[in-house]
Design a protein around this motif. Structure first.
Motif, PDB file in Angstrom:
ATOM      1  N   LEU A 153       7.877  -3.371  46.103  1.00 46.27           N
ATOM      2  CA  LEU A 153       8.183  -2.416  47.161  1.00 46.27           C
ATOM      3  C   LEU A 153       9.389  -1.574  46.779  1.00 46.27           C
ATOM      4  O   LEU A 153      10.145  -1.910  45.883  1.00 46.27           O
ATOM      5  N   THR A 154       9.581  -0.472  47.505  1.00 42.83           N
ATOM      6  CA  THR A 154      10.753   0.377  47.329  1.00 42.83           C
ATOM      7  C   THR A 154      11.760  -0.008  48.398  1.00 42.83           C
ATOM      8  O   THR A 154      11.417  -0.091  49.576  1.00 42.83           O
ATOM      9  N   PHE A 155      13.002  -0.254  48.008  1.00 47.06           N
ATOM     10  CA  PHE A 155      14.054  -0.636  48.948  1.00 47.06           C
ATOM     11  C   PHE A 155      15.130   0.432  48.991  1.00 47.06           C
ATOM     12  O   PHE A 155      15.466   1.028  47.977  1.00 47.06           O
ATOM     13  N   THR A 156      15.658   0.658  50.192  1.00 52.19           N
ATOM     14  CA  THR A 156      16.859   1.476  50.365  1.00 52.19           C
ATOM     15  C   THR A 156      17.826   0.650  51.199  1.00 52.19           C
ATOM     16  O   THR A 156      17.430  -0.315  51.847  1.00 52.19           O
ATOM     17  N   GLY A 157      19.087   1.035  51.187  1.00 53.86           N
ATOM     18  CA  GLY A 157      20.064   0.339  52.003  1.00 53.86           C
ATOM     19  C   GLY A 157      20.480  -1.006  51.460  1.00 53.86           C
ATOM     20  O   GLY A 157      21.112  -1.789  52.169  1.00 53.86           O
ATOM     21  N   ARG A 158      20.128  -1.301  50.233  1.00 59.92           N
ATOM     22  CA  ARG A 158      20.548  -2.562  49.623  1.00 59.92           C
ATOM     23  C   ARG A 158      21.934  -2.408  49.051  1.00 59.92           C
ATOM     24  O   ARG A 158      22.242  -1.424  48.392  1.00 59.92           O
ATOM     25  N   ALA A 159      22.767  -3.370  49.289  1.00 60.94           N
ATOM     26  CA  ALA A 159      24.088  -3.365  48.687  1.00 60.94           C
ATOM     27  C   ALA A 159      23.951  -3.639  47.200  1.00 60.94           C
ATOM     28  O   ALA A 159      23.175  -4.497  46.786  1.00 60.94           O
ATOM     29  N   GLU A 160      24.663  -2.875  46.415  1.00 60.52           N
ATOM     30  CA  GLU A 160      24.659  -3.094  44.970  1.00 60.52           C
ATOM     31  C   GLU A 160      25.510  -4.304  44.640  1.00 60.52           C
ATOM     32  O   GLU A 160      26.573  -4.507  45.227  1.00 60.52           O
ATOM     33  N   ARG A 161      25.067  -5.097  43.723  1.00 65.07           N
ATOM     34  CA  ARG A 161      25.846  -6.257  43.285  1.00 65.07           C
ATOM     35  C   ARG A 161      26.867  -5.793  42.264  1.00 65.07           C
ATOM     36  O   ARG A 161      26.544  -5.080  41.318  1.00 65.07           O
ATOM     37  N   CYS A 162      28.084  -6.169  42.490  1.00 64.43           N
ATOM     38  CA  CYS A 162      29.161  -5.810  41.568  1.00 64.43           C
ATOM     39  C   CYS A 162      29.327  -6.929  40.561  1.00 64.43           C
ATOM     40  O   CYS A 162      29.240  -8.111  40.901  1.00 64.43           O
ATOM     41  N   SER A 163      29.563  -6.543  39.337  1.00 67.13           N
ATOM     42  CA  SER A 163      29.846  -7.559  38.340  1.00 67.13           C
ATOM     43  C   SER A 163      31.347  -7.663  38.165  1.00 67.13           C
ATOM     44  O   SER A 163      32.065  -6.685  38.248  1.00 67.13           O
ATOM     45  N   THR A 164      31.795  -8.859  37.976  1.00 64.02           N
ATOM     46  CA  THR A 164      33.232  -9.056  37.754  1.00 64.02           C
ATOM     47  C   THR A 164      33.449  -9.324  36.277  1.00 64.02           C
ATOM     48  O   THR A 164      32.644  -9.986  35.620  1.00 64.02           O
TER      49      THR A 164
END
Length: 102
Positions: free
Chosen positions: A90-101
């Protein structure tokens, strides 16, 4: 933009994930028979909605203009989240991007 993977699910009647997609659409008050095979199905996680193309119907019949079946977009509340088995299709919008540390 059309999600080719979602389209492929509709076109493959024996594909194992197809029933899960159709069940999920039905659980969210969407009739799979009203959704074209080339529909883009977008899940907006922030809004809690699903947006997709669907056939325009009048008196239960598809509305045709010349040789084209008319479609519109519909947005419905997401009652049931997509199972992980089909989420990648599926196509998703509004997902928070995961930040890499680092």
């Amino acid at each position: 933009m059309t999600n080719d993977h979602a389209v492929w699910l509709f076109e493959q009647p024996n594909y194992p994930l197809r029933p899960a997609l159709l069940d999920w659409l039905t659980a969210n008050n969407l009739n799979p028979e009203d959704i074209p095979v080339d529909a883009t199905i977008t899940v907006d996680e922030n809004a809690g909605t699903i947006t997709t193309d669907r056939f325009v119907r009048r008196d239960s019949n598809m509305v045709v203009d010349g040789d084209t079946v008319l479609c519109d977009k519909v947005t419905v509340p997401m009652a049931v989240r997509p199972p992980e088995t089909i989420a990648h299709r599926l196509t998703f919008t509004g997902r928070a991007e995961r930040c890499s540390t680092h």
